[in-house]
Design a protein around this motif. Structure first.
Motif, PDB file in Angstrom:
ATOM      1  N   ILE A 567     -31.281 -46.995 -51.002  1.00 22.95           N
ATOM      2  CA  ILE A 567     -30.353 -46.581 -49.948  1.00 22.95           C
ATOM      3  C   ILE A 567     -30.790 -47.234 -48.639  1.00 22.95           C
ATOM      4  CG2 ILE A 567     -29.407 -44.664 -48.613  1.00 22.95           C
ATOM      5  CD1 ILE A 567     -29.683 -42.899 -51.016  1.00 22.95           C
ATOM      6  N   MET A 568     -29.864 -47.915 -47.985  1.00 19.23           N
ATOM      7  CA  MET A 568     -30.189 -48.661 -46.772  1.00 19.23           C
ATOM      8  C   MET A 568     -29.219 -48.287 -45.647  1.00 19.23           C
ATOM      9  SD  MET A 568     -30.608 -52.798 -46.320  1.00 19.23           S
ATOM     10  CE  MET A 568     -28.886 -53.176 -46.700  1.00 19.23           C
ATOM     11  N   ILE A 569     -29.776 -48.182 -44.445  1.00 20.10           N
ATOM     12  CA  ILE A 569     -28.982 -47.939 -43.252  1.00 20.10           C
ATOM     13  C   ILE A 569     -28.826 -49.263 -42.493  1.00 20.10           C
ATOM     14  CG2 ILE A 569     -28.777 -46.632 -41.106  1.00 20.10           C
ATOM     15  CD1 ILE A 569     -28.760 -44.817 -43.481  1.00 20.10           C
ATOM     16  N   ILE A 570     -27.609 -49.617 -42.128  1.00 20.91           N
ATOM     17  CA  ILE A 570     -27.353 -50.799 -41.294  1.00 20.91           C
ATOM     18  C   ILE A 570     -26.803 -50.316 -39.960  1.00 20.91           C
ATOM     19  CG2 ILE A 570     -26.204 -53.031 -41.123  1.00 20.91           C
ATOM     20  CD1 ILE A 570     -25.774 -53.013 -44.104  1.00 20.91           C
ATOM     21  N   GLN A 605     -20.607 -44.947 -37.828  1.00 18.43           N
ATOM     22  CA  GLN A 605     -20.705 -43.688 -37.105  1.00 18.43           C
ATOM     23  C   GLN A 605     -21.743 -43.790 -35.991  1.00 18.43           C
ATOM     24  OE1 GLN A 605     -18.622 -40.986 -37.766  1.00 18.43           O
ATOM     25  NE2 GLN A 605     -17.637 -42.513 -39.079  1.00 18.43           N
ATOM     26  N   GLU A 606     -21.644 -42.883 -35.021  1.00 17.01           N
ATOM     27  CA  GLU A 606     -22.511 -42.946 -33.860  1.00 17.01           C
ATOM     28  C   GLU A 606     -23.903 -42.370 -34.105  1.00 17.01           C
ATOM     29  OE1 GLU A 606     -20.491 -41.166 -30.601  1.00 17.01           O
ATOM     30  OE2 GLU A 606     -18.977 -42.763 -30.461  1.00 17.01           O
ATOM     31  N   SER A 607     -24.125 -41.737 -35.251  1.00 15.76           N
ATOM     32  CA  SER A 607     -25.457 -41.232 -35.611  1.00 15.76           C
ATOM     33  C   SER A 607     -25.639 -41.367 -37.110  1.00 15.76           C
ATOM     34  CB  SER A 607     -25.625 -39.770 -35.189  1.00 15.76           C
ATOM     35  OG  SER A 607     -24.857 -38.915 -36.019  1.00 15.76           O
ATOM     36  N   ILE A 608     -26.899 -41.416 -37.540  1.00 13.52           N
ATOM     37  CA  ILE A 608     -27.151 -41.533 -38.979  1.00 13.52           C
ATOM     38  C   ILE A 608     -26.764 -40.253 -39.713  1.00 13.52           C
ATOM     39  CG2 ILE A 608     -28.966 -43.262 -38.739  1.00 13.52           C
ATOM     40  CD1 ILE A 608     -31.013 -41.063 -39.057  1.00 13.52           C
ATOM     41  N   TYR A 630     -23.707 -46.744 -37.159  1.00 11.29           N
ATOM     42  CA  TYR A 630     -24.528 -46.722 -38.366  1.00 11.29           C
ATOM     43  C   TYR A 630     -23.651 -46.662 -39.611  1.00 11.29           C
ATOM     44  CZ  TYR A 630     -28.154 -45.459 -35.013  1.00 11.29           C
ATOM     45  OH  TYR A 630     -29.015 -45.449 -33.961  1.00 11.29           O
ATOM     46  N   THR A 631     -24.075 -47.412 -40.635  1.00 14.45           N
ATOM     47  CA  THR A 631     -23.405 -47.421 -41.932  1.00 14.45           C
ATOM     48  C   THR A 631     -24.471 -47.259 -43.016  1.00 14.45           C
ATOM     49  OG1 THR A 631     -21.626 -48.846 -41.132  1.00 14.45           O
ATOM     50  CG2 THR A 631     -21.954 -48.747 -43.526  1.00 14.45           C
ATOM     51  N   ARG A 632     -24.208 -46.402 -43.975  1.00 15.98           N
ATOM     52  CA  ARG A 632     -25.178 -46.067 -45.020  1.00 15.98           C
ATOM     53  C   ARG A 632     -24.695 -46.598 -46.372  1.00 15.98           C
ATOM     54  NH1 ARG A 632     -26.095 -40.948 -48.089  1.00 15.98           N
ATOM     55  NH2 ARG A 632     -28.341 -40.688 -48.471  1.00 15.98           N
ATOM     56  N   LEU A 633     -25.504 -47.472 -46.992  1.00 17.54           N
ATOM     57  CA  LEU A 633     -25.173 -48.044 -48.300  1.00 17.54           C
ATOM     58  C   LEU A 633     -26.037 -47.401 -49.365  1.00 17.54           C
ATOM     59  CD1 LEU A 633     -24.896 -51.865 -47.512  1.00 17.54           C
ATOM     60  CD2 LEU A 633     -23.097 -50.140 -47.497  1.00 17.54           C
TER      61      LEU A 633
END
Length: 793
Positions: A567-570, A605-608, A630-633
């Motif tokens: 899982i990665m946050i961009i 989104q503006e926060s994780i 923020y985008t979570r893959l």
């Protein structure tokens, strides 16, 4: 001298309270201490924790310093490090008090050992302690104090030895009102000269002399570079002589009762024994095994989002907590969430290839599970509604493959239900397990019972991990540590709601003292360790942060952080924009339809938290003051090609505010994190006894620039292909409850009474994320009083 290497949590409650009184002030107090402590990454406190410290003053008995010290103790802060920080803030009063307190502590340096002696012979029990001047000793046999000068010396002499002396002995070391106890030592009589273990056979029948080993050497695990000590002592007349053997080969010049080998290497592991003899007698000590702890690796799997079964919540938080703690103990951790059968099988296969002689291997699974005929099965997320063993992974089969690697320690922590599966009547035939004395099973619940999680806000925690994380870092034998976990769960189980529902079951054949805290010192000359470290380093490389320049003059930064191994946050943020542009944002679009799991409603989104993450990701993230999207893959293990997406800039000029302009750039970041392993591909059958670095697989070359700044930029690194080795990533996580039963038991407790509030293990700043916080377990089991907040797995 005091033991400054100990955890500051070993200080007495009075000492901690006294330090809190000294530091609860605004000038040279807890805030200055926290700032100094933050210079050490493993002890760093988050802003939320510092806020929690501050609000302690609102309670009549609250103390910001006491709260801070508790957080530091949970992060294994040593007394020496605390002293160093107090010196940096120049708090002389606290420095003097801490120094005096530690120097007055009593530490056992020589423990009495169990011994065997012949009737009429002589046995000496020895206890030595360090601490303040004027220590005194008191010996006890059972609960009975041994009076007189005999029982008040550091050496307890039992002579002539008789049946009355058999039993367990302990020594209490005193200094004023302070005291500490030694470990227990068992004294027993030999049956006879000809039959008792460790006692000699007579070479000369007419001789009245005897020979009996009173202290046997003990098996142990040591670290490369450490010094090995083995002791063998005997009572004999005339005095005994000694000669040590390694794997039945004579060791030259090792002819003393104590065997000392400095700078241990893997060549020194094996079986040791001592030949003890006199002119008339001869005997051999018990053979002992010496293991070298060469490395520590862990695979953590948490399955939450099941296709045909109850969705779970706790595995994400549980795997996250456990991964952070294991990294603190120098484990190489791969943590993965939501795996199907193929991905689980491939992950386990790759994990086994990292194991070798002396390596500590730990496998944790959180999710649905069952147990039939004494065999446990882990259920993947794609298991059909009526699944059988063909759709699951058998724990015993995995363990058998681990043992073929001759690992130094095999630990299985299974956080799942163990109810019987009525759809599966097949008795698995995984073959007999080897008798290796290195297996530890920690079951979250008993046979034919379910495991539970407790809901807390948006995160759930499994009961097992809630207790395990408080004990995991203790420097104790694995089984001792898990016993303490079981005691905590038993205490909670005494409340009416949990009675008879869940209790830890421990199975082990571990005969030696092996702890998860055992130190590992890899040497550069060890090819296996070097290869393993290289593979793990490659597996932890995130895509590089980069800056994009758009024709309109806007400069955008995109960066990456790992929440788990898959899982990665961009994030995107605007670095520069021309003055004529009044508003500007950068969003990620055009992600591949296959290979990653992305919730479009939660992207950009503006926060994780709004992006779907429930965990505080700290490293590689921009500061909170820098506006970012923020985008979570998720499910990166299913990515089959390089990850490509677009960055779209939306902006408005000052003279045309009603019209928005867009500009797009395509970005390719390769295969990030665990996607390099291609876990979606079937693994060919192969012997797990083969070395992980010896496969005749096509080679893959990565340039050092792909490894980041810590690697030489001019070197090319070659290793086995991703299909045969852990060539790449390790940082994943988990998500919800676990059971093959649709039964759910919920308990809706007010937030201030939730179990998570009762269980404390503060965050550990590791890799790209921090542990979750939970409050300390108290004896208020009455708080488990509402039947709506518990979920069964």
């Amino acid at each position: 001298m005091g033991d400054w290497s100990k955890n500051l949590g070993t200080l007495s409650e009075d000492a901690l309270s006294r330090l809190a009184e000294m530091l609860d002030n605004p000038t040279r107090g807890w805030r200055q201490l926290a700032n100094t402590v933050n210079e050490h990454p493993q002890l760093r406190c988050s802003e939320s924790e510092l806020t929690s410290c501050s609000v302690q003053v609102l309670s009549p008995t609250g103390s910001p310093t006491r709260y801070l010290l508790a957080r530091l103790a949970d992060r294994s802060c040593s007394l020496a490090l605390l002293l160093s920080c107090l010196k940096k803030i120049d708090h002389q009063h606290a420095v003097q008090y801490l120094t005096a307190t530690v120097m007055e502590q009593i530490h056992i340096t020589v423990q009495p050992q169990a011994q065997q002696g012949l009737e009429g012979g002589r046995v000496v029990l020895t206890c030595r302690a360090a601490g303040p001047a004027g220590l005194s000793y008191q010996w006890f046999r059972g609960k009975e104090q041994i009076l007189g000068d005999t029982g008040s010396a550091a050496d307890l002499v039992l002579c002539p030895l008789g049946p009355v002396h058999q039993g367990h002995y302990i020594c209490r070391v005193n200094h004023g009102e302070n005291c500490t106890f030694s470990q227990w030592a068992h004294i027993r009589l030999g049956r006879s000269e000809n039959s008792s273990p460790g006692c000699s056979s007579t070479l000369f029948p007419g001789s009245k002399s005897g020979l009996c080993i009173t202290r046997q050497p003990r098996s142990q695990t040591v670290t490369e570079g450490d010094t090995l000590f083995l002791e063998c002592h005997a009572e004999a007349n005339p005095p005994a002589q000694y000669h040590w053997y390694h794997n039945m080969k004579e060791l030259q010049h090792q002819k003393h009762s104590v065997l000392r080998i400095p700078a241990m290497t893997t060549a020194h592991r094996g079986q040791y024994s001592c030949r003890v003899y006199t002119l008339f007698h001869e005997t051999w000590s018990n053979p002992v095994k010496v293991h070298i702890a060469t490395d520590k690796v862990a695979l953590l799997i948490g399955n939450m989002n099941y296709v045909h079964h109850t969705q779970l919540c706790a595995p994400m938080a549980d795997v996250h907590e456990l991964a952070n703690l294991l990294r603190q103990l120098d484990f190489k951790v791969v943590s993965l969430l939501d795996l199907n059968w193929q991905e689980m099988n491939s992950a386990v296969t790759e994990f086994l290839l990292l194991l070798d002689k002396g390596v500590y291997g730990l496998l944790y699974f959180a999710g649905h599970g069952y147990e039939n005929y004494g065999n446990s099965f882990m259920v993947p997320i794609d298991a059909p509604a009526s699944y059988t063993s063909d759709h699951c992974l058998c724990v015993q089969s995995v363990l058998q493959r681990m043992q073929e690697r001759e690992t130094g320690l095999n630990v299985f922590l299974l956080d799942m239900c163990r109810k019987r599966n009525p759809n599966d009547d097949v008795i698995p035939r995984s073959g007999p397990l080897k008798v290796t004395a290195n297996i530890v099973f920690g079951y979250a619940t008993c046979v034919d019972a379910e495991a539970y999680e407790v809901k807390r806000d948006d995160l759930n925690n499994g009961i097992f991990i809630s207790f395990l994380k408080q004990r995991l870092c203790e420097d104790e034998k694995v089984t001792v540590m898990l016993d303490r976990v079981a005691e905590g769960m038993y205490y909670m189980g005494r409340c009416e709601l949990m009675r008879g529902r869940q209790a830890l079951e421990l199975r082990s054949n571990l005969s030696e003292r092996r702890a998860l805290t055992d130190r590992i010192q890899n040497t550069e000359s060890c090819t296996d360790n070097s290869t393993r470290n290289l593979q793990w380093a490659i597996a932890h490389v995130l895509p590089k942060s980069r800056k994009l320049h758009f024709e309109c003059g806007v400069q955008v930064q995109i960066g990456f952080a790992a929440e788990f191994s898959n899982i990665m946050i961009i994030y995107t943020r605007i670095l520069e924009k021309p003055q004529e542009i009044v508003s500007c944002s950068a969003e990620l679009i055009d992600f591949p339809e296959e290979g990653v799991d992305l919730d479009l409603k939660k992207s950009n989104q503006e926060s994780i938290i709004e992006a779907g993450s429930l965990l505080p990701i700290m490293e590689n993230m921009p500061s909170p003051q820098s506006p970012s999207l923020y985008t979570r893959l998720k499910s990166l293990q299913r990515l089959k090609t390089e990850l490509t997406f677009s960055v779209c800039v939306h902006y408005r000029y000052s003279n045309m505010e009603d019209e928005e302009v867009q500009e797009t750039q395509s970005v390719t970041v390769g295969k990030p994190l665990v996607s390099k392993l291609n876990l979606h591909e079937p693994r060919l059958p192969r012997s797990s006894s083969a070395d992980f670095h010896s496969f005749n697989a096509p080679e893959t070359s990565l340039y050092a620039e792909d490894l980041g700044p810590d690697f030489p930029s001019s070197e090319t690194l070659s290793f086995g292909s991703a299909s045969t080795t852990w060539s790449y990533y390790s940082q994943a996580a988990t998500e919800q409850p676990r059971s093959n039963s649709p039964t759910t038991l919920r308990v809706n407790i007010p937030e201030e009474n939730a179990i998570a509030e009762l269980m404390e293990c503060p965050p550990q700043p590791l890799t790209s994320s921090q542990s979750l916080t939970q409050s300390q377990i108290t004896q208020e089991t009455s708080r488990f009083n509402d039947p709506y907040n518990f979920h069964s797995y």
